[in-house]
Scaffold this active site. Sequence first.
Site, PDB file in Angstrom:
ATOM      1  N   ARG A 213       0.727  -1.215   0.028  1.00 48.76           N
ATOM      2  CA  ARG A 213      -0.018  -0.059   0.162  1.00 48.76           C
ATOM      3  C   ARG A 213       1.035   1.392  -0.021  1.00 48.76           C
ATOM      4  NH1 ARG A 213      -0.727   4.699   2.396  1.00 48.76           N
ATOM      5  NH2 ARG A 213      -0.037   3.562   4.488  1.00 48.76           N
ATOM      6  N   ASP A 214       1.408   1.478   1.204  1.00 47.89           N
ATOM      7  CA  ASP A 214       2.492   2.938   1.036  1.00 47.89           C
ATOM      8  C   ASP A 214       3.526   2.695   0.165  1.00 47.89           C
ATOM      9  OD1 ASP A 214       3.299   5.395   2.133  1.00 47.89           O
ATOM     10  OD2 ASP A 214       3.374   4.736   4.157  1.00 47.89           O
TER      11      ASP A 214
ATOM     12  N   HIS B 220       9.059   7.004   7.834  1.00 49.51           N
ATOM     13  CA  HIS B 220       9.651   7.106   6.581  1.00 49.51           C
ATOM     14  C   HIS B 220      10.963   7.492   6.871  1.00 49.51           C
ATOM     15  CE1 HIS B 220       5.962   6.852   3.896  1.00 49.51           C
ATOM     16  NE2 HIS B 220       5.347   6.967   5.139  1.00 49.51           N
TER      17      HIS B 220
ATOM     18  N   CYS C 141       4.499   9.250   0.004  1.00 51.53           N
ATOM     19  CA  CYS C 141       3.097   9.553   0.101  1.00 51.53           C
ATOM     20  C   CYS C 141       3.010  10.629  -1.012  1.00 51.53           C
ATOM     21  CB  CYS C 141       2.677  10.446   1.196  1.00 51.53           C
ATOM     22  SG  CYS C 141       0.943  10.957   1.423  1.00 51.53           S
TER      23      CYS C 141
ATOM     24  N   ASN D 219       9.139   4.282   3.471  1.00 54.10           N
ATOM     25  CA  ASN D 219       9.259   3.849   4.912  1.00 54.10           C
ATOM     26  C   ASN D 219      10.323   3.303   5.071  1.00 54.10           C
ATOM     27  OD1 ASN D 219       6.010   3.286   4.060  1.00 54.10           O
ATOM     28  ND2 ASN D 219       6.171   3.602   6.304  1.00 54.10           N
TER      29      ASN D 219
HETATM   30  P1  HMG Z   1     -13.131  14.346  -2.067  1.00 54.27           P
HETATM   31  O1  HMG Z   1     -12.849  15.067  -3.730  1.00 54.27           O
HETATM   32  O2  HMG Z   1     -13.209  15.548  -0.853  1.00 54.27           O
HETATM   33  O3  HMG Z   1     -14.501  13.568  -1.969  1.00 54.27           O
HETATM   34  O4  HMG Z   1     -11.927  13.416  -1.977  1.00 54.27           O
HETATM   35  P2  HMG Z   1     -15.586  13.707  -2.357  1.00 54.27           P
HETATM   36  O5  HMG Z   1     -16.717  12.920  -1.417  1.00 54.27           O
HETATM   37  O6  HMG Z   1     -16.289  15.098  -2.544  1.00 54.27           O
HETATM   38  O7  HMG Z   1     -16.108  12.964  -3.793  1.00 54.27           O
HETATM   39  C1  HMG Z   1     -15.393  13.336  -4.985  1.00 54.27           C
HETATM   40  C2  HMG Z   1     -15.112  12.296  -5.872  1.00 54.27           C
HETATM   41  O8  HMG Z   1     -14.486  11.016  -5.136  1.00 54.27           O
HETATM   42  C3  HMG Z   1     -16.829  11.558  -6.196  1.00 54.27           C
HETATM   43  O9  HMG Z   1     -16.682  11.079  -7.521  1.00 54.27           O
HETATM   44  C4  HMG Z   1     -16.861  10.458  -5.317  1.00 54.27           C
HETATM   45  O10 HMG Z   1     -17.679   9.303  -5.416  1.00 54.27           O
HETATM   46  C5  HMG Z   1     -15.363  10.087  -5.161  1.00 54.27           C
HETATM   47  P3  HMG Z   1     -17.103  11.789  -8.763  1.00 54.27           P
HETATM   48  O11 HMG Z   1     -18.665  11.942  -8.592  1.00 54.27           O
HETATM   49  O12 HMG Z   1     -16.535  13.160  -8.685  1.00 54.27           O
HETATM   50  O13 HMG Z   1     -16.762  10.787  -9.854  1.00 54.27           O
HETATM   51  N1  HMG Z   1     -14.839   9.220  -4.023  1.00 54.27           N
HETATM   52  C6  HMG Z   1     -14.257   8.067  -3.885  1.00 54.27           C
HETATM   53  N2  HMG Z   1     -14.093   7.173  -5.064  1.00 54.27           N
HETATM   54  C7  HMG Z   1     -13.610   5.984  -4.334  1.00 54.27           C
HETATM   55  N3  HMG Z   1     -13.080   5.603  -3.080  1.00 54.27           N
HETATM   56  C8  HMG Z   1     -13.644   6.573  -2.198  1.00 54.27           C
HETATM   57  C9  HMG Z   1     -14.286   7.750  -2.705  1.00 54.27           C
HETATM   58  N4  HMG Z   1     -14.732   8.741  -1.989  1.00 54.27           N
HETATM   59  C10 HMG Z   1     -14.986   9.752  -2.623  1.00 54.27           C
HETATM   60  N5  HMG Z   1     -13.156   6.250  -0.792  1.00 54.27           N
HETATM   61  C11 HMG Z   1     -10.991  11.577  -0.686  1.00 54.27           C
HETATM   62  C12 HMG Z   1     -12.009  12.928  -0.486  1.00 54.27           C
HETATM   63  C13 HMG Z   1     -10.753  11.102   0.869  1.00 54.27           C
HETATM   64  C14 HMG Z   1     -11.924  10.625  -1.327  1.00 54.27           C
HETATM   65  C15 HMG Z   1      -9.872  11.938  -1.344  1.00 54.27           C
HETATM   66  O14 HMG Z   1      -9.215  12.957  -0.783  1.00 54.27           O
HETATM   67  C16 HMG Z   1      -8.910  10.887  -1.230  1.00 54.27           C
HETATM   68  O15 HMG Z   1      -9.201   9.568  -2.097  1.00 54.27           O
HETATM   69  N6  HMG Z   1      -7.673  10.927  -0.780  1.00 54.27           N
HETATM   70  C17 HMG Z   1      -6.708   9.804  -0.553  1.00 54.27           C
HETATM   71  C18 HMG Z   1      -5.442  10.182  -0.284  1.00 54.27           C
HETATM   72  C19 HMG Z   1      -4.480   9.121  -0.035  1.00 54.27           C
HETATM   73  O16 HMG Z   1      -4.921   7.961  -0.356  1.00 54.27           O
HETATM   74  N7  HMG Z   1      -3.077   9.625   0.414  1.00 54.27           N
HETATM   75  C20 HMG Z   1      -2.280   8.462   0.530  1.00 54.27           C
HETATM   76  C21 HMG Z   1      -2.417   7.538   1.519  1.00 54.27           C
HETATM   77  S1  HMG Z   1      -2.264   8.379   3.133  1.00 54.27           S
HETATM   78  C22 HMG Z   1      -0.546   8.060   3.538  1.00 54.27           C
HETATM   79  O17 HMG Z   1       0.071   7.684   2.962  1.00 54.27           O
HETATM   80  C23 HMG Z   1      -0.024   8.413   4.734  1.00 54.27           C
HETATM   81  C24 HMG Z   1       0.243   7.155   5.802  1.00 54.27           C
HETATM   82  O18 HMG Z   1       1.360   6.213   5.028  1.00 54.27           O
HETATM   83  C25 HMG Z   1       0.809   7.643   7.242  1.00 54.27           C
HETATM   84  C26 HMG Z   1       2.027   8.534   6.804  1.00 54.27           C
HETATM   85  O19 HMG Z   1       3.019   7.964   6.479  1.00 54.27           O
HETATM   86  O20 HMG Z   1       1.969   9.624   7.222  1.00 54.27           O
HETATM   87  C27 HMG Z   1      -1.168   6.374   6.188  1.00 54.27           C
HETATM   88 MG    MG Z   2       3.145   6.438   5.114  1.00 53.54          MG
END
Ligand code: HMG
Ligand code: MG
Length: 302
Positions: A15-16, A209, A240, A249
Amino acid sequence: MKLPYLVQLVEVGPRDGLQNEKQPVPAATKIELVQRLQAAGLKEIEVTSYVSPKWVPQMADNHAVMSGIARVDDVRYSVLTPNLKGYEAAVADKPDEIVVFGAASEAFSQKNINCSIAESIERFAPVVQAALAAGIAVRGAMSCTVGCPYEGEISPERVGYLAGLMKGIGVQRVDVADTIGVGTPRKVQAAMEAALKHFDIDHVSGHFHDTYGQALSNTLAALEMGVWNFQSSVAGLGGCPYAKGATGNVATEDVVYLLHGMGIDTGIDLDALVDAGAWISEQLGRPTGSRVARALLAKRAG
Ligand code: HMG
Ligand code: MG
């Protein structure tokens, strides 16, 4: 000093590690990676994310990957779910644990999940409730607990604030993440202490990381506090997409070498893990990011 005698690792490479790859990685490759990791003895694997494919295209194959794995009973498979839409898609694929992910920094919360910290908690609450009612475990990832790419240094108070909110909605355990790898041991310990005000020692984990090469030192600093859950990524894959310049990581191979060298059990077969890391690095067409893997592979070749 209260070093643990065993450490549980959550492998976050699929995933990450892979979420940030520019080239599409076939679902079959991700599935094989998970299977190689479980064969090497990993008991917790973060497989994928149910996020918007517009935001993170690499995770768009979440269903294919989750449903393609030959699952093993004693392995816990976790997935990221930012909202109810993600949860509902995830639950069809029967994860053992879901992960809601928030940030100690307001700016990072906005960039990563498009809402404030307070709004993120409102979104997570029904997800957590639904998961717990369905008997699915719930983890909370806390990003930017030491530093933020947009706001700079983050105080432990802000980590404590987020940890308290996570606890309040029923999150069972939290990851103290140094998203951009800027932390050093004392700062990481302070972030960890802030999380420990709300969660006990069995329910916090280190997610470091390695951007600045501090992750192993930070791991040792957390171990010295008694922390025994850590997250790492095979071959040091990843970063990320919303934290520019942040590398992967800490490599799982490097953490396992450190722990085994200190007499701390992980249940992981380091040789098999090195093979899994060499395999995925070859698939991605780049050298492994693990120093230990490089050394052991060179030793084998010699
Ligand atoms: P948004 O645009 O605010 O969402 O995104 P929305 O509710 O307004 O919906 C907009 C569109 O997205 C719609 O589709 C929804 O259906 C769709 P449209 O009508 O435009 O075709 N949608 C989705 N589609 C699939 N799955 C969903 C989903 N939700 C809405 N769950 C949202 C908000 C959270 C969805 C967006 O910002 C997003 O997907 N962000 C993901 C960011 C991400 O994955 N980042 C990496 C992971 S975090 C990380 O790596 C850190 C970590 O490792 C720890 C660390 O190291 O810090 C964990
Ligand atoms: Mg991470």
